[in-house]
Design an enzyme around this catalytic site. Structure first.
Site, PDB file in Angstrom:
ATOM      1  N   PRO A 154     -27.471 -14.591  10.009  1.00  0.00           N
ATOM      2  CA  PRO A 154     -27.966 -14.621   8.636  1.00  0.00           C
ATOM      3  C   PRO A 154     -27.636 -16.037   8.133  1.00  0.00           C
ATOM      4  O   PRO A 154     -26.520 -16.703   8.300  1.00  0.00           O
ATOM      5  CB  PRO A 154     -27.199 -13.536   7.905  1.00  0.00           C
ATOM      6  CG  PRO A 154     -26.507 -12.598   8.910  1.00  0.00           C
ATOM      7  CD  PRO A 154     -26.542 -13.432  10.363  1.00  0.00           C
ATOM      8  N   VAL A 155     -28.530 -16.445   7.104  1.00  0.00           N
ATOM      9  CA  VAL A 155     -28.340 -17.750   6.268  1.00  0.00           C
ATOM     10  C   VAL A 155     -27.283 -17.458   5.309  1.00  0.00           C
ATOM     11  O   VAL A 155     -27.224 -16.434   4.647  1.00  0.00           O
ATOM     12  CB  VAL A 155     -29.789 -18.308   5.839  1.00  0.00           C
ATOM     13  CG1 VAL A 155     -29.413 -19.522   5.135  1.00  0.00           C
ATOM     14  CG2 VAL A 155     -30.554 -18.279   7.113  1.00  0.00           C
ATOM     15  N   LYS A 184     -19.338 -17.263  13.889  1.00  0.00           N
ATOM     16  CA  LYS A 184     -17.814 -17.004  13.783  1.00  0.00           C
ATOM     17  C   LYS A 184     -17.348 -16.182  12.565  1.00  0.00           C
ATOM     18  O   LYS A 184     -18.113 -15.969  11.430  1.00  0.00           O
ATOM     19  CB  LYS A 184     -16.989 -18.517  13.628  1.00  0.00           C
ATOM     20  CG  LYS A 184     -17.426 -19.259  12.276  1.00  0.00           C
ATOM     21  CD  LYS A 184     -16.358 -18.835  11.207  1.00  0.00           C
ATOM     22  CE  LYS A 184     -16.673 -19.670   9.775  1.00  0.00           C
ATOM     23  NZ  LYS A 184     -16.353 -18.680   8.674  1.00  0.00           N
ATOM     24  N   ASP A 199     -16.849 -27.039   9.433  1.00  0.00           N
ATOM     25  CA  ASP A 199     -16.568 -25.943  10.442  1.00  0.00           C
ATOM     26  C   ASP A 199     -17.054 -26.338  11.774  1.00  0.00           C
ATOM     27  O   ASP A 199     -17.098 -25.551  12.714  1.00  0.00           O
ATOM     28  CB  ASP A 199     -17.371 -24.553  10.049  1.00  0.00           C
ATOM     29  CG  ASP A 199     -16.546 -23.826   9.099  1.00  0.00           C
ATOM     30  OD1 ASP A 199     -15.344 -23.901   9.180  1.00  0.00           O
ATOM     31  OD2 ASP A 199     -17.284 -22.977   8.278  1.00  0.00           O
ATOM     32  N   LEU A 216     -20.814 -17.097   7.965  1.00  0.00           N
ATOM     33  CA  LEU A 216     -20.513 -17.011   9.457  1.00  0.00           C
ATOM     34  C   LEU A 216     -20.775 -18.219  10.055  1.00  0.00           C
ATOM     35  O   LEU A 216     -21.015 -18.055  11.545  1.00  0.00           O
ATOM     36  CB  LEU A 216     -21.617 -15.774   9.894  1.00  0.00           C
ATOM     37  CG  LEU A 216     -21.595 -14.547   9.344  1.00  0.00           C
ATOM     38  CD1 LEU A 216     -22.886 -13.694   9.600  1.00  0.00           C
ATOM     39  CD2 LEU A 216     -20.167 -13.775   9.803  1.00  0.00           C
TER      40      LEU A 216
END
Length: 286
Positions: A94-95, A10, A136, A99
């Site tokens: 990606p960590v 996201k 989230d 996101l």
């Protein structure tokens, strides 16, 4: 039996924090939407009753620190499920990037286990359970585009923004969300206009969306990490219509209606960023 689920990333089109709460979190007011960059999870039922996490990534834990593991544990306990599950996680998001990769993995686990364990729960019920795992997670369960308030778990569906290209660039640093919120000074930070974004999305006004992009957390992350500011400046100089840091960072995204501009951004950013992606807004539900 094995279920395969996608876990899309996201981005926050706008993110404001309105007040610090007694529980240490912040009340937020934001608009989130999903993009076409996703982790892939395979959930395989285990007769033994254990939860086994198999994440093929050096920086992703394989125990209860992993939100997908935590989501499975909460669901298993809540409904007294005897069988277990092996969660194979193929990481593409990606960590520690802003996101919601971990939250989306947890949400995908809830959706997949709902099917695997035949629980017949609605998305709303799964979102409620997801709120116990992370702020989230409810949005990631619902997908699409939404206005989020409270800790981020109170959602109001929104129409999808008009389709466009999204260029994501993550510098080689990780940012702690807790540290960023901890250092946030709401008295001095520049606050975005959330209402303007909501109206622009409803009107399908791409330029209005680009004008209304805003993230109160930039006031913390940008001074701490100048490379984030550099990426923003580079994207703007390449002609991206809208540029913003997502979440607590450090990933920056650019919005553009033009595929050739997206490609130019990608090529230019590859010079000083390892993790660069050109994707589309998903906007809709999974």
């Amino acid at each position: 039996m094995t279920i395969i689920v996608k876990a899309p990333a996201k981005i926050n089109l706008v993110l404001d924090a309105t007040a610090k709460r007694p529980d240490g979190y912040h009340d937020v007011h934001m608009v989130m939407t999903t993009v076409d960059l996703a982790d892939r999870l395979e959930l395989t039922e285990l007769p033994s009753g254990e939860i086994r996490m198999n994440a093929q990534h050096a920086y992703v834990p394989n125990d209860e620190r992993n939100l997908a593991y935590k989501a499975a544990a909460v669901l298993k306990e809540r409904f007294n499920i005897r069988s277990g599950v092996e969660i194979y996680l193929e990481k593409h998001i990606p960590v520690a990037a802003g996101l919601a990769g971990g939250s989306s993995d947890a949400a995908a686990t809830l959706r997949g286990l709902n099917e695997l364990w035949k629980l017949d729960l609605t998305l709303e019920q799964l979102a409620e359970i997801g709120a116990e795992v992370g702020s989230d997670v409810p949005f990631c369960v619902m997908g699409g585009t939404a206005i989020a308030t409270g800790r981020g778990e109170q959602l109001e569906k929104l129409v999808s923004p008009p389709p466009c290209w999204v260029v994501l660039a993550k510098p080689t640093i990780g940012v702690s969300t807790a540290d960023v919120y901890g250092a946030l000074d709401l008295t001095t930070a520049e606050r975005p206009d959330v209402e303007a974004m909501i109206q622009a999305v409803k009107a399908q006004d791409f330029n209005g969306i680009c004008d209304a992009l805003g993230n109160v957390l930039e006031s913390v992350t940008l001074p701490m990490h100048p490379e984030v500011e550099q990426i923003k400046a580079f994207m703007t100089s390449c002609g991206a219509e809208g540029v913003l840091m997502s979440g607590s960072g450090p990933t920056v995204f650019a919005l553009t209606e033009h595929e050739n501009r997206a490609q130019r951004l990608y090529n230019g950013l590859r010079g000083f960023c390892n993790e660069v992606y050109v994707v589309r807004l998903l906007g809709e539900n999974h």
